[in-house]
Design a protein around this motif. Structure first.
Motif, PDB file in Angstrom:
ATOM      1  N   ALA A 174       0.828  -1.207   0.000  1.00 37.92           N
ATOM      2  CA  ALA A 174       0.000   0.000   0.000  1.00 37.92           C
ATOM      3  C   ALA A 174       0.860   1.254   0.000  1.00 37.92           C
ATOM      4  O   ALA A 174       0.531   2.249  -0.656  1.00 37.92           O
ATOM      5  N   VAL A 175       1.978   1.232   0.721  1.00 36.53           N
ATOM      6  CA  VAL A 175       2.876   2.391   0.743  1.00 36.53           C
ATOM      7  C   VAL A 175       3.467   2.616  -0.642  1.00 36.53           C
ATOM      8  O   VAL A 175       3.491   3.739  -1.158  1.00 36.53           O
ATOM      9  N   ARG A 176       3.921   1.538  -1.263  1.00 40.69           N
ATOM     10  CA  ARG A 176       4.511   1.680  -2.601  1.00 40.69           C
ATOM     11  C   ARG A 176       3.468   2.141  -3.611  1.00 40.69           C
ATOM     12  O   ARG A 176       3.757   2.964  -4.488  1.00 40.69           O
ATOM     13  N   ALA A 177       2.246   1.627  -3.504  1.00 35.78           N
ATOM     14  CA  ALA A 177       1.196   2.039  -4.438  1.00 35.78           C
ATOM     15  C   ALA A 177       0.847   3.511  -4.260  1.00 35.78           C
ATOM     16  O   ALA A 177       0.542   4.213  -5.226  1.00 35.78           O
ATOM     17  N   ARG A 178       0.902   3.995  -3.025  1.00 41.01           N
ATOM     18  CA  ARG A 178       0.528   5.381  -2.743  1.00 41.01           C
ATOM     19  C   ARG A 178       1.621   6.371  -3.148  1.00 41.01           C
ATOM     20  O   ARG A 178       1.329   7.444  -3.675  1.00 41.01           O
ATOM     21  N   PHE A 179       2.892   6.004  -2.886  1.00 39.86           N
ATOM     22  CA  PHE A 179       3.977   6.976  -3.056  1.00 39.86           C
ATOM     23  C   PHE A 179       5.016   6.582  -4.113  1.00 39.86           C
ATOM     24  O   PHE A 179       5.830   7.421  -4.500  1.00 39.86           O
TER      25      PHE A 179
END
Length: 319
Positions: A174-179
């Protein structure tokens, strides 16, 4: 496989500021007219979190120093816009008196609230996420805490940017998808992008997409800065000039953004009790501050959580 109950590590200042601005003062007052909206909102959010996440441990992290000197020495602009004229943090006049009452309520419930001299709540949360038995779920609306996400432990961020009812349960994907960067690279990413809410200027002209692209190419900020001296590194001239002009800033900003993970914390009993540890005191506070409804909801959540844990243990024994 049954889900193992987590530690809920809660950004208490983040929640009580959110509660203060999210619940109108007219919706939470004592008979004498004293506002208690932040307390009510905080307790209701905590009850919701307990009902939904079913933790076996809860710890609230506090700001014992909301703007530590060691961060300001590195970056004087850090949170400078939030300093009150007389010093200290800008806090609404009707929020400040509610905080000691909230802490009294948490003590009566048996929910520890801890901080450390010279450190922010973020640093307390970083230490809990690093050293407390996993799983750990960090509850905050502070983007800097995406750096704590770690699937291996595991540590997740329950990001409440849209409120507790619409929280985002964030793992590394989720972090990689967001940022566009891994959680471990978030501090470098934030330093490049900047964050006006914390007084981080960032590199002029470098937004989220450019910051993510640079870190994807060079791996980390140290390697990126080193590449500025390589004429073959392939930087566009304008971008190279902007990054070069920001060298001094980039040398210190990641340290300012990066949360501390070895803060000396007091020993606490984190286990969430099935009932308030001081029911008489809780009743006294509920009556004095017109908190009966919110106190009842959180007490019910604690009892139901304990009952569900007992049921799960029974099922496990039967198997």
């Amino acid at each position: 496989m049954n889900r193992q109950p987590p530690l809920l590590a809660i950004d208490a200042p983040g929640l009580y500021f959110r509660a203060y601005f999210g619940v109108p003062e007219s919706a939470g007052r004592t008979e004498a007219g004293e506002p208690v909206n932040a307390i009510r909102g905080f307790l209701d959010m905590l009850a919701t979190l307990i009902n939904r996440r079913r933790p076996d441990r809860v710890i609230c992290a506090l700001d014992h120093d909301w703007r530590p000197d060691w961060r300001v020495r590195l970056l004087p602009s850090y949170k400078a816009h939030r300093v009150a004229p007389g010093g200290g943090e800008v806090v609404p006049d009707t929020l400040g008196p509610q905080i000691p009452v909230l802490l009294d309520v948490l003590t009566a419930l048996g929910v520890p609230a801890i901080g450390a001299s010279g450190y922010e709540a973020d640093d307390v949360l970083g230490t809990l996420a690093t050293h407390e038995p996993a799983p750990v779920e960090v509850v905050s609306g502070d983007r800097d805490l995406f750096q704590l996400v770690d699937d291996a432990r595991p540590v997740r961020l329950l990001y409440i940017g849209r409120g507790v009812a619409k929280l985002d349960d964030c793992d590394e994907a989720a972090v990689r998808a967001r940022f566009g960067v891994p959680a471990s690279g978030y501090a470098d990413f934030a330093a490049l992008r900047g964050d006006p809410s914390d007084g981080l200027p960032g590199v002029p002209g470098v937004g989220e997409k450019t910051a993510a692209r640079l870190l994807d190419r060079y791996g980390d900020l140290t390697s990126l800065v080193a590449a500025l001296d390589d004429p073959q590194a392939g930087f566009a001239p304008g971008l190279r000039a902007k990054l070069t002009a920001s060298r001094d800033y980039l040398a210190v900003a990641p340290t300012v953004v990066r949360v501390a993970r070895d803060v000396p914390l007091p020993p606490v009993r984190a286990a969430l009790p099935a009932r308030p540890v001081d029911a008489d005191r809780l009743l006294e506070l509920a009556e004095r501050w017109n908190l009966a409804g919110s106190c009842r909801r959180i007490v019910d959540a604690m009892a139901q959580n304990a009952e569900m844990d007992r049921d799960a243990e029974t099922v496990g024994t039967d198997r």
